[in-house]
Design a protein around this motif. Structure first.
Motif, PDB file in Angstrom:
ATOM      1  N   LEU A  65       0.821  -1.213   0.000  1.00 35.11           N
ATOM      2  CA  LEU A  65       0.000   0.000   0.000  1.00 35.11           C
ATOM      3  C   LEU A  65       0.852   1.259   0.000  1.00 35.11           C
ATOM      4  CD1 LEU A  65      -2.521  -1.188   2.749  1.00 35.11           C
ATOM      5  CD2 LEU A  65      -2.850  -1.278   0.258  1.00 35.11           C
ATOM      6  N   GLY A  66       1.942   1.238   0.731  1.00 33.34           N
ATOM      7  CA  GLY A  66       2.799   2.407   0.883  1.00 33.34           C
ATOM      8  C   GLY A  66       3.688   2.225   2.099  1.00 33.34           C
ATOM      9  N   HIS A  67       3.917   3.319   2.826  1.00 36.63           N
ATOM     10  CA  HIS A  67       4.783   3.292   4.005  1.00 36.63           C
ATOM     11  C   HIS A  67       4.182   4.153   5.111  1.00 36.63           C
ATOM     12  CE1 HIS A  67       7.541   2.005   0.819  1.00 36.63           C
ATOM     13  NE2 HIS A  67       8.152   1.337   1.783  1.00 36.63           N
ATOM     14  N   VAL A  68       4.629   3.912   6.331  1.00 37.48           N
ATOM     15  CA  VAL A  68       4.223   4.744   7.459  1.00 37.48           C
ATOM     16  C   VAL A  68       5.483   5.391   8.037  1.00 37.48           C
ATOM     17  CG1 VAL A  68       4.250   2.837   9.153  1.00 37.48           C
ATOM     18  CG2 VAL A  68       2.861   4.864   9.599  1.00 37.48           C
ATOM     19  N   PHE A  69       5.363   6.681   8.347  1.00 38.33           N
ATOM     20  CA  PHE A  69       6.491   7.461   8.852  1.00 38.33           C
ATOM     21  C   PHE A  69       6.116   8.095  10.197  1.00 38.33           C
ATOM     22  CE2 PHE A  69       6.695   7.442   4.227  1.00 38.33           C
ATOM     23  CZ  PHE A  69       7.983   6.992   4.006  1.00 38.33           C
ATOM     24  N   PRO A  70       7.112   8.383  11.040  1.00 42.81           N
ATOM     25  CA  PRO A  70       6.845   8.951  12.363  1.00 42.81           C
ATOM     26  C   PRO A  70       6.769  10.480  12.380  1.00 42.81           C
ATOM     27  CG  PRO A  70       9.149   8.413  12.198  1.00 42.81           C
ATOM     28  CD  PRO A  70       8.517   7.996  10.884  1.00 42.81           C
ATOM     29  N   ASP A  71       6.284  11.094  11.306  1.00 41.09           N
ATOM     30  CA  ASP A  71       6.244  12.560  11.247  1.00 41.09           C
ATOM     31  C   ASP A  71       4.840  13.100  11.008  1.00 41.09           C
ATOM     32  OD1 ASP A  71       5.855  11.828   8.620  1.00 41.09           O
ATOM     33  OD2 ASP A  71       7.579  12.900   7.825  1.00 41.09           O
ATOM     34  N   GLY A  72       3.834  12.355  11.447  1.00 45.20           N
ATOM     35  CA  GLY A  72       2.449  12.771  11.260  1.00 45.20           C
ATOM     36  C   GLY A  72       1.905  13.551  12.441  1.00 45.20           C
ATOM     37  N   PRO A  73       0.632  13.871  12.374  1.00 46.92           N
ATOM     38  CA  PRO A  73      -0.006  14.637  13.453  1.00 46.92           C
ATOM     39  C   PRO A  73      -0.206  13.784  14.711  1.00 46.92           C
ATOM     40  CG  PRO A  73      -1.644  13.981  11.843  1.00 46.92           C
ATOM     41  CD  PRO A  73      -0.306  13.552  11.295  1.00 46.92           C
ATOM     42  N   GLY A  74      -0.434  14.442  15.838  1.00 49.25           N
ATOM     43  CA  GLY A  74      -0.668  13.765  17.118  1.00 49.25           C
ATOM     44  C   GLY A  74      -1.988  13.024  17.106  1.00 49.25           C
ATOM     45  N   PRO A  75      -2.250  12.202  18.071  1.00 47.56           N
ATOM     46  CA  PRO A  75      -1.407  11.954  19.235  1.00 47.56           C
ATOM     47  C   PRO A  75      -0.300  10.930  18.970  1.00 47.56           C
ATOM     48  CG  PRO A  75      -3.460  10.744  19.495  1.00 47.56           C
ATOM     49  CD  PRO A  75      -3.557  11.529  18.199  1.00 47.56           C
ATOM     50  N   ARG A  76      -0.405  10.088  17.958  1.00 54.94           N
ATOM     51  CA  ARG A  76       0.613   9.055  17.718  1.00 54.94           C
ATOM     52  C   ARG A  76       1.718   9.511  16.783  1.00 54.94           C
ATOM     53  NH1 ARG A  76      -0.745   3.699  16.383  1.00 54.94           N
ATOM     54  NH2 ARG A  76       1.404   3.359  16.989  1.00 54.94           N
ATOM     55  N   GLY A  77       1.502  10.606  16.057  1.00 51.82           N
ATOM     56  CA  GLY A  77       2.544  11.130  15.181  1.00 51.82           C
ATOM     57  C   GLY A  77       2.846  10.273  13.969  1.00 51.82           C
ATOM     58  N   GLN A  78       1.829   9.591  13.433  1.00 52.66           N
ATOM     59  CA  GLN A  78       2.025   8.713  12.292  1.00 52.66           C
ATOM     60  C   GLN A  78       1.570   9.375  10.997  1.00 52.66           C
ATOM     61  OE1 GLN A  78       1.044   4.346  13.455  1.00 52.66           O
ATOM     62  NE2 GLN A  78      -0.686   5.614  13.983  1.00 52.66           N
ATOM     63  N   ARG A  79       2.262   9.028   9.903  1.00 52.45           N
ATOM     64  CA  ARG A  79       1.814   9.440   8.573  1.00 52.45           C
ATOM     65  C   ARG A  79       1.832   8.203   7.699  1.00 52.45           C
ATOM     66  NH1 ARG A  79       4.974  11.024   4.057  1.00 52.45           N
ATOM     67  NH2 ARG A  79       6.734  11.308   5.467  1.00 52.45           N
ATOM     68  N   PHE A  80       0.642   7.640   7.469  1.00 50.02           N
ATOM     69  CA  PHE A  80       0.499   6.544   6.534  1.00 50.02           C
ATOM     70  C   PHE A  80       0.467   7.171   5.146  1.00 50.02           C
ATOM     71  CE2 PHE A  80      -1.066   4.553  10.365  1.00 50.02           C
ATOM     72  CZ  PHE A  80      -0.694   3.222  10.248  1.00 50.02           C
ATOM     73  N   CYS A  81       1.514   6.967   4.383  1.00 54.55           N
ATOM     74  CA  CYS A  81       1.678   7.552   3.055  1.00 54.55           C
ATOM     75  C   CYS A  81       1.319   6.445   2.055  1.00 54.55           C
ATOM     76  CB  CYS A  81       3.135   7.981   2.915  1.00 54.55           C
ATOM     77  SG  CYS A  81       3.492   9.007   1.527  1.00 54.55           S
ATOM     78  N   ILE A  82       0.132   6.556   1.448  1.00 54.32           N
ATOM     79  CA  ILE A  82      -0.458   5.444   0.705  1.00 54.32           C
ATOM     80  C   ILE A  82      -0.659   5.798  -0.772  1.00 54.32           C
ATOM     81  CG2 ILE A  82      -2.428   3.856   0.632  1.00 54.32           C
ATOM     82  CD1 ILE A  82      -0.724   3.640   3.225  1.00 54.32           C
ATOM     83  N   ASN A  83      -0.360   4.861  -1.651  1.00 53.84           N
ATOM     84  CA  ASN A  83      -0.551   5.046  -3.083  1.00 53.84           C
ATOM     85  C   ASN A  83      -2.039   5.018  -3.440  1.00 53.84           C
ATOM     86  OD1 ASN A  83       2.262   4.830  -4.417  1.00 53.84           O
ATOM     87  ND2 ASN A  83       2.240   3.143  -2.943  1.00 53.84           N
TER      88      ASN A  83
END
Length: 182
Positions: free
Chosen positions: A153-171
């Motif tokens: 699907l894509g990748h997840v990075f630790p630079d997203g919004p709170g509270p967990r700070g995740q960014r699921f970057c999906i195609n």
């Protein structure tokens, strides 16, 4: 981030040039084939499909991204700017993956989500995704795959919004969107 975008931008989109992907998206071609052969119509388990069966079921772009761990060019996906309420499903098996309620604009060039559908905080056992280590570009990243059919699907990075700070970057080509019924 800029370095990663430059690296990804130069990756080959082998099956179809960018102009054809954009043209298909504008004409609805990617969306039109997205539901082709949905999970309910197949008696065979999605995980056990052969490479040739996946090629028949998916468009070349969908096959490249989901089965060969490819990526679509940034800012080219049909769902990047979608703000309609609904659910994003796996293009391969129709499993629900991400809610529009968790979608946000990250500026990365791909649809971004802060959480997978069904996740409860850090517990993703009821979600439709799995995380896997990925060092394919010489970087340490975390790949996101569909739990049901193992589609990339894509990748997840630790630079997203709170509270967990995740960014699921999906195609976008790995997804099909189903609007909420009003």
């Amino acid at each position: 981030m800029a370095g990663l975008l430059r690296t990804v931008w130069h990756l080959p989109f082998r099956e179809a040039p960018l102009w054809s992907v954009r043209g298909l998206a504008r004409r609805g071609g990617l969306r039109a084939r997205a539901g082709h052969g949905d999970a309910g119509s197949s008696a065979k388990c999605e995980r056990s499909l052969s490479k040739s069966e996946w090629r028949k079921k998916l468009t070349p772009e969908q096959f490249y991204v989901t089965r060969e761990k490819g990526t679509e060019p940034p800012f080219s996906g049909i769902y990047l700017d979608n703000k309609e309420p609904g659910m994003y499903h796996c293009v391969c098996c129709d499993s629900p993956l991400f809610s529009s309620e968790k979608k946000y604009c990250s500026g990365s060039g791909w649809p971004s989500f802060s959480e997978a559908h069904g996740a409860s905080g850090s517990d993703e056992s009821d979600s439709g995704v799995l995380r896997r280590p990925d060092t394919s570009l010489g970087l340490e990243r975390t790949e996101v795959v569909c739990k049901q059919c193992e589609a990339h699907l894509g990748h997840v990075f630790p630079d997203g919004p709170g509270p967990r700070g995740q960014r699921f970057c999906i195609n976008s080509v790995a997804l099909t969107f189903k609007p909420s019924k009003s």
